[in-house]
Every structure is written in structure tokens, then in C-alpha cells.
Design a protein around this motif. Structure first.
Motif, short mmCIF file in Angstrom:
data_model
loop_
_atom_site.label_atom_id
_atom_site.label_comp_id
_atom_site.label_asym_id
_atom_site.label_seq_id
_atom_site.Cartn_x
_atom_site.Cartn_y
_atom_site.Cartn_z
N THR A 1 -3.11 -7.25 3.86
CA THR A 1 -4.04 -6.91 2.79
C THR A 1 -4.96 -5.77 3.21
O THR A 1 -5.14 -4.78 2.48
CB THR A 1 -4.88 -8.14 2.40
N ARG A 2 -5.53 -5.90 4.38
CA ARG A 2 -6.43 -4.84 4.86
C ARG A 2 -5.67 -3.54 5.09
O ARG A 2 -6.17 -2.45 4.82
CB ARG A 2 -7.10 -5.29 6.15
N SER A 3 -4.45 -3.66 5.60
CA SER A 3 -3.67 -2.46 5.89
C SER A 3 -3.33 -1.69 4.63
O SER A 3 -3.54 -0.48 4.54
CB SER A 3 -2.40 -2.86 6.64
N VAL A 4 -2.80 -2.39 3.63
CA VAL A 4 -2.37 -1.72 2.40
C VAL A 4 -3.57 -1.19 1.62
O VAL A 4 -3.57 -0.05 1.15
CB VAL A 4 -1.53 -2.68 1.53
N THR B 1 -1.50 -7.40 -3.14
CA THR B 1 -2.30 -6.27 -2.66
C THR B 1 -1.85 -4.97 -3.31
O THR B 1 -2.66 -4.12 -3.69
CB THR B 1 -2.18 -6.14 -1.13
N LEU B 2 -0.54 -4.80 -3.42
CA LEU B 2 0.00 -3.62 -4.08
C LEU B 2 -0.48 -3.55 -5.53
O LEU B 2 -0.88 -2.48 -6.01
CB LEU B 2 1.53 -3.65 -4.03
N MET B 3 -0.45 -4.67 -6.21
CA MET B 3 -0.88 -4.71 -7.61
C MET B 3 -2.34 -4.31 -7.75
O MET B 3 -2.70 -3.47 -8.57
CB MET B 3 -0.66 -6.11 -8.18
N VAL B 4 -3.20 -4.90 -6.92
CA VAL B 4 -4.62 -4.59 -6.99
C VAL B 4 -4.87 -3.13 -6.60
O VAL B 4 -5.66 -2.43 -7.25
CB VAL B 4 -5.42 -5.53 -6.07
N SER B 5 -4.20 -2.66 -5.56
CA SER B 5 -4.46 -1.32 -5.04
C SER B 5 -4.04 -0.22 -6.00
O SER B 5 -4.73 0.80 -6.12
CB SER B 5 -3.74 -1.13 -3.70
N LEU B 6 -2.91 -0.40 -6.69
CA LEU B 6 -2.41 0.65 -7.57
C LEU B 6 -2.93 0.54 -8.99
O LEU B 6 -3.05 1.55 -9.68
CB LEU B 6 -0.88 0.64 -7.57
N LEU B 7 -3.23 -0.66 -9.44
CA LEU B 7 -3.74 -0.81 -10.80
C LEU B 7 -5.26 -0.74 -10.85
O LEU B 7 -5.83 -0.41 -11.89
CB LEU B 7 -3.27 -2.14 -11.40
N PHE B 8 -5.93 -1.07 -9.73
CA PHE B 8 -7.39 -1.01 -9.65
C PHE B 8 -7.80 -0.27 -8.38
O PHE B 8 -8.42 -0.84 -7.49
CB PHE B 8 -7.98 -2.42 -9.67
N PRO B 9 -7.46 1.02 -8.27
CA PRO B 9 -7.67 1.76 -7.01
C PRO B 9 -9.13 1.90 -6.61
O PRO B 9 -9.42 2.11 -5.44
CB PRO B 9 -7.04 3.12 -7.30
N ARG B 10 -10.06 1.78 -7.55
CA ARG B 10 -11.47 1.91 -7.18
C ARG B 10 -11.91 0.79 -6.24
O ARG B 10 -12.89 0.94 -5.51
CB ARG B 10 -12.34 1.91 -8.44
#
Length: 268
Positions: free
Chosen positions: A93-96, A185-194
């Protein structure tokens, strides 16, 4: 460059850059895991049956043939897979999120979107990176857990007879859990990048508000192992918990595939 070859090439480039710039930060999840394993190996030897849950741990140890130090052996058998799942999820999670956050803040995502990479190719590359990192954490932590159990067995002279059901549960459930955390993590990072804007460096040890969601499968796995290994049995527990993690992974990846838009990253 587009399609599957482009995604593989981009994934390889991401792995190469993180290996050069941020590999030391990956120890932020591995080192605490190893320290906790040492504590779990030593504490029961000192406290014996005085520790909370000793009866359950002893029952697990006895079930798999431990004829000495049943508490410490049973405790390690019971909790090591859950800790591997939890700390592996923390690491991936931290890495991605650190990777995506750093790319957003430094303009790297915008450069990729302006280059001949499709949004799907970028998402696939980050997914590939997440799965590789998750599998790496799983391998390291599973090996560390196996080593801890082996050392305790050698020092105590105890013997174990592990069946296929337990081995499947202990080896595959943490891996499936790590992949589920990677998908979330991918979902959160790409859909909510802020939520992932952490700085300009490759801060693979960083965190964000999305960590809580991505860690839910690991927390559920840990609790399931603690309370379900004895009552449900390894096979039934693996089918139930493993099925849930697979559904989470597939759902998260499907949501990213259907909802990811370049504007989401560019406007963050």
C-alpha cells in the motif's frame, strides 16, 4: 507504444526506477515484521501458559504434532500467516501510493499521458508493479516466518506434521490478501490521486488516507486466522477468506478498468 507490450515495458521501467531510488524504504514494512516475529518467538518461552490465548495456541501446536513448546509453536503457526498478510499489505500500500503520489506531484503522470501510452496501458503497468511488489513482500515475509518456526523447532527439539490444508492456508491466503490490497490501492491511487500526493521523490514508504481501505483485507485475514483456524479448520477457512480476497481483487481491478480517466490525474 500501446497495448500489452507497452504496459510491460512501462512496468519494467517503474520497477527499475524504484529499485534505484526507493528500495531502502521497502524495509519499513519488513523490519517491523521481523522484530515482531522475534518477540512472538521469545515471549511465550518466557511467559509460558501465562500469555493470553495460550490454550488456543497450545491446541494448534498439539494438532500438528508439536511435542514440546506447544504454545510458542502453535502461536507462530496461528499468527505468522496473518502478520505476513498485514505487513505485506502495509508494504504494498505504501509503495504503490507513494509511487503514484510522487508521479502526480512531479508531473510524471502528465508526461506519460502525453506520451504514446494509453490510460489502460498506464493502469496495467501500475497494476503489474503492484502485483510484483505484493508478491515480493509475501515471499520475503513467508520465508522469514518459516525461518522463525524452524529455529524454534530446532531449539526446542519439537517436531511438526503439517497437512496440505494448513500449508495451503498459510502460504496462499497471505498472497491473495496482498493482491487484494494491491488492487484496492490501485483503485484509490488512480481514481482518487489527490489522496496520494506525498512529495516529489519516490517515497515508497509514504502513506495516505487510502491506506485504511487497502488494509481491510489484511486485518480481516488476521482476525479470521486467529478465530477461525481452530473452529472452521484450515480448508474451510481458506475457501471462505480466499474467496473474499479474490472477489475484492477482481472488483477493484474491474472498477479501475471501467472508471479510470486521464482527467482525474491531470486535474489533481
Amino acid at each position: 507504444m500501446s497495448g500489452v507490450p507497452g504496459a510491460f515495458a512501462l512496468c519494467g521501467a517503474i520497477l527499475w526506477r524504484v529499485r534505484r531510488e526507493g528500495v531502502r524504504d521497502l524495509l519499513s514494512a519488513v523490519v517491523p515484521f521481523v522484530v515482531l516475529l522475534v518477540v512472538l518467538s521469545v515471549l511465550p518461552l518466557v511467559a509460558g501458559h501465562g500469555i493470553k490465548g495460550a490454550a488456543v495456541a497450545a491446541a494448534v501446536g498439539a494438532r500438528y504434532g508439536a511435542d514440546a513448546n506447544m504454545v510458542v509453536v502453535g502461536l507462530l503457526l496461528l499468527i505468522t500467516p496473518g502478520l505476513a498478510a498485514l505487513f505485506g499489505a502495509i508494504g504494498v500500500t505504501r509503495s504503490v501510493q507513494g509511487l503514484v503520489g510522487s508521479e502526480v506531484s512531479r508531473g510524471g503522470m502528465e508526461e506519460l499521458l502525453s506520451a504514446p501510452y494509453t490510460p489502460g496501458g498506464i493502469a496495467a503497468a501500475v497494476l503489474g508493479y503492484a502485483l510484483v511488489v505484493a508478491t515480493g513482500f509475501w515471499a520475503v515475509m513467508t520465508a522469514a516466518g518459516a525461518l522463525a518456526i524452524t529455529v524454534v523447532l530446532l531449539l526446542s527439539g519439537a517436531r511438526l506434521t503439517l497437512d496440505a490444508g494448513y500449508l495451503t492456508l498459510a502460504l496462499l491466503l497471505p498472497l491473495l490478501c496482498a493482491w487484494a490490497s494491491a488492487g484496492l490501492t490501485l483503485m484509490v491511487s488512480l481514481l482518487f490521486p489527490r489522496l496520494t500526493q506525498l512529495g516529489a521523490g519516490v517515497n515508497v514508504a509514504g502513506g495516505s488516507l487510502g491506506n485504511g481501505l487497502a488494509l481491510l483485507p489484511a486485518l480481516g485475514t488476521l482476525l479470521a486466522l486467529l478465530y477461525g483456524t481452530v473452529s472452521l479448520g484450515p480448508v474451510k477457512l481458506f475457501l471462505m477468506a480466499g474467496g473474499v480476497t479474490v472477489v475484492i481483487t477482481v472488483a477493484a481491478v474491474a472498477i479501475v478498468a471501467g472508471k479510470f480517466r486521464p482527467e482525474t490525474v491531470l486535474d489533481s
